[in-house]
Scaffold this motif. Structure first.
Motif, PDB file in Angstrom:
ATOM      1  N   TRP A  90       0.835  -1.211   0.000  1.00 53.73           N
ATOM      2  CA  TRP A  90       0.000   0.000   0.000  1.00 53.73           C
ATOM      3  C   TRP A  90       0.864   1.254   0.000  1.00 53.73           C
ATOM      4  O   TRP A  90       0.607   2.207  -0.747  1.00 53.73           O
ATOM      5  N   GLY A  91       1.911   1.270   0.833  1.00 54.44           N
ATOM      6  CA  GLY A  91       2.787   2.441   0.926  1.00 54.44           C
ATOM      7  C   GLY A  91       3.523   2.720  -0.366  1.00 54.44           C
ATOM      8  O   GLY A  91       3.713   3.881  -0.743  1.00 54.44           O
ATOM      9  N   TYR A  92       3.928   1.658  -1.064  1.00 54.72           N
ATOM     10  CA  TYR A  92       4.605   1.834  -2.355  1.00 54.72           C
ATOM     11  C   TYR A  92       3.637   2.422  -3.377  1.00 54.72           C
ATOM     12  O   TYR A  92       3.981   3.339  -4.130  1.00 54.72           O
ATOM     13  N   ARG A 148       1.945   6.983  -6.876  1.00 57.48           N
ATOM     14  CA  ARG A 148       0.811   7.582  -7.566  1.00 57.48           C
ATOM     15  C   ARG A 148       0.969   9.093  -7.650  1.00 57.48           C
ATOM     16  O   ARG A 148       1.664   9.707  -6.830  1.00 57.48           O
ATOM     17  N   VAL A 149       0.335   9.714  -8.656  1.00 58.50           N
ATOM     18  CA  VAL A 149       0.306  11.171  -8.738  1.00 58.50           C
ATOM     19  C   VAL A 149      -0.494  11.696  -7.550  1.00 58.50           C
ATOM     20  O   VAL A 149      -1.581  11.189  -7.239  1.00 58.50           O
ATOM     21  N   GLY A 181       4.116  17.258   1.299  1.00 63.56           N
ATOM     22  CA  GLY A 181       5.058  16.974   0.227  1.00 63.56           C
ATOM     23  C   GLY A 181       4.384  16.327  -0.966  1.00 63.56           C
ATOM     24  O   GLY A 181       3.383  15.618  -0.845  1.00 63.56           O
ATOM     25  N   THR A 182       4.959  16.565  -2.134  1.00 63.26           N
ATOM     26  CA  THR A 182       4.397  16.051  -3.371  1.00 63.26           C
ATOM     27  C   THR A 182       5.067  14.748  -3.794  1.00 63.26           C
ATOM     28  O   THR A 182       4.446  13.897  -4.426  1.00 63.26           O
ATOM     29  N   GLY A 183       6.336  14.581  -3.469  1.00 64.13           N
ATOM     30  CA  GLY A 183       7.052  13.348  -3.766  1.00 64.13           C
ATOM     31  C   GLY A 183       7.389  12.594  -2.499  1.00 64.13           C
ATOM     32  O   GLY A 183       6.627  12.600  -1.541  1.00 64.13           O
TER      33      GLY A 183
END
Length: 393
Positions: free
Chosen positions: A137-139, A144-145, A368-370
């Motif tokens: 799930w974490g990956y 995902r965007v 954060g986005t990434g």
């Protein structure tokens, strides 16, 4: 004391510092790998000797190789080593956390009269199943965007002409060892779909210098904003060629707010959009880089509202001192992998979201986005933030 004496005296201090670091590193690795080993391999599982020996050897081998890969990956910018080390760190962190929690389950089972090895094997199976689910799930969440998070912010000093101003915030993109050029294009598509007036990137753009990460970063040149695209450095730029990233973002048409500001005006009302370097800049050795609110605000009308970009929430003290209306930050990743959240709060005043720090000053901290390092996000989803600014009615 002469210069020669000072140099001679400094060498033992450096050796002691390296020794302390070595001891701490060994202790941390022993703890991170030792707790899962004790829970999954040793404990009361009573595994057959070949299983016990094989499990012990695997854990010992991975623990020994891990710091080497981490140094090669992040010290020498070997992307393959970095990917393996980062993934290993994420996996062992989850196993460590749930091994500790698994001991609580073991205690409950013991109180219920469940004997070993059944008790320990139930704990082992539970830890492995939960960890596997969380890692998958974490990956997925990390890759995902990012989802859009919409926030309304009231700024009393904002002029009526700027009411409804749309500010899109991205931060901590961390373009790095995992090639996310396609992900980067997806992020840009989402940003453009929001019809922003201002787009802000508050730093930690990449791990690596511009030539290494240009394919991932280049889609940022396609970001559209009706009034401004603005960027400030984060702490990771100061490990990845900060001056080069400032120049590159400028070449893409973004305004790099390197301790400076610009003005945006609509309907006869004006907003100061300012930016300061990350708080680590002064110690980075990059010429001319340091956090300087005075320079960023130099020449501005003190009656105008100010939107400030500063990478770390901890920089809010300077914002309060200089009468900033709203500071935008990132850096925390919202903890990225639970329960790392609690360690982040030791260093930062805020983990995520909108917070108030004085009668005038508010702070918005993005998750954060990434992602950095381990390609997992657990109970800390990434975000592209749409902040709509409103004047007080």
């Amino acid at each position: 004391m002469s210069v020669e004496e000072a140099v001679v005296d400094a060498e033992p201090r450096r050796r002691r510092g390296r020794s302390r670091f070595g001891v701490i590193l060994v202790a941390v690795i022993a703890l991170l790998f030792g707790v899962p080993w004790a829970t999954l391999v040793w404990s009361g599982n009573a595994w057959p000797a070949p299983v016990f020996i094989a499990g012990t050897l695997v854990v010992a081998l991975v623990a020994a190789i891990f710091p080497v890969l981490m140094f090669r990956g992040h010290g020498r910018h070997d992307d393959r080593s970095a990917r393996i080390a980062d993934t290993t760190l994420g996996v062992v962190w989850v196993l460590f956390v749930w091994s500790v929690l698994g001991q609580l389950l073991g205690l409950v089972l013991a109180l219920a009269g469940v004997p070993d090895p059944v008790r320990s094997r139930v704990v082992t199976a539970s830890v492995l199943v939960i960890s596997l689910i969380l890692l998958i799930w974490g990956y997925t969440e990390a890759m995902r965007v990012s989802r859009v998070r919409e926030i309304d912010v009231t700024i009393p000093r904002l002029g009526a002409g700027l009411d409804g101003l749309r500010v899109v915030l991205i931060t901590d993109t961390h373009y790095g060892p995992t090639d996310r050029a396609r992900w980067s294009r997806g992020v840009v598509d989402v940003i453009n779909s929001l019809n922003p007036d201002i787009v802000a990137h508050t730093g930690d753009i990449a791990d690596g210098e511009v030539p290494q990460r240009i394919d991932q970063a280049s889609p940022l040149g396609d970001v559209r904003a009706s009034m401004a695209r603005v960027y400030v450095t984060g702490n990771h730029e100061y490990m990845s060629g900060a001056a080069g990233w400032v120049e590159y973002m400028t070449s893409l048409g973004w305004d790099s707010l390197h301790n400076r500001h610009l003005l945006v005006t609509r309907g006869g009302d004006t907003l100061v959009v300012a930016g300061v370097d990350d708080r680590t800049a002064a110690g980075s050795g990059v010429p001319g880089h340091h956090m300087d609110h005075e320079a960023a605000l130099a020449g501005t009308d003190p009656e105008l509202p100010v939107l400030l970009l500063a990478h770390q929430p901890q920089q809010i003290t300077g914002a309060v001192a200089h009468g900033i209306d709203l500071q935008l930050s990132g850096h925390t990743h919202g903890g990225q992998m639970w329960p790392f959240h609690y360690l982040v709060r030791i260093d930062q005043p805020v983990l995520q979201g909108l917070s108030r720090h004085s009668e005038r000053t508010q702070l918005y901290t993005s998750r954060g986005t990434g992602f950095w390092g381990p390609p997992f996000r657990i109970f800390a989803p990434s975000e592209i933030t749409l902040l709509t600014l409103h004047t007080e009615k």
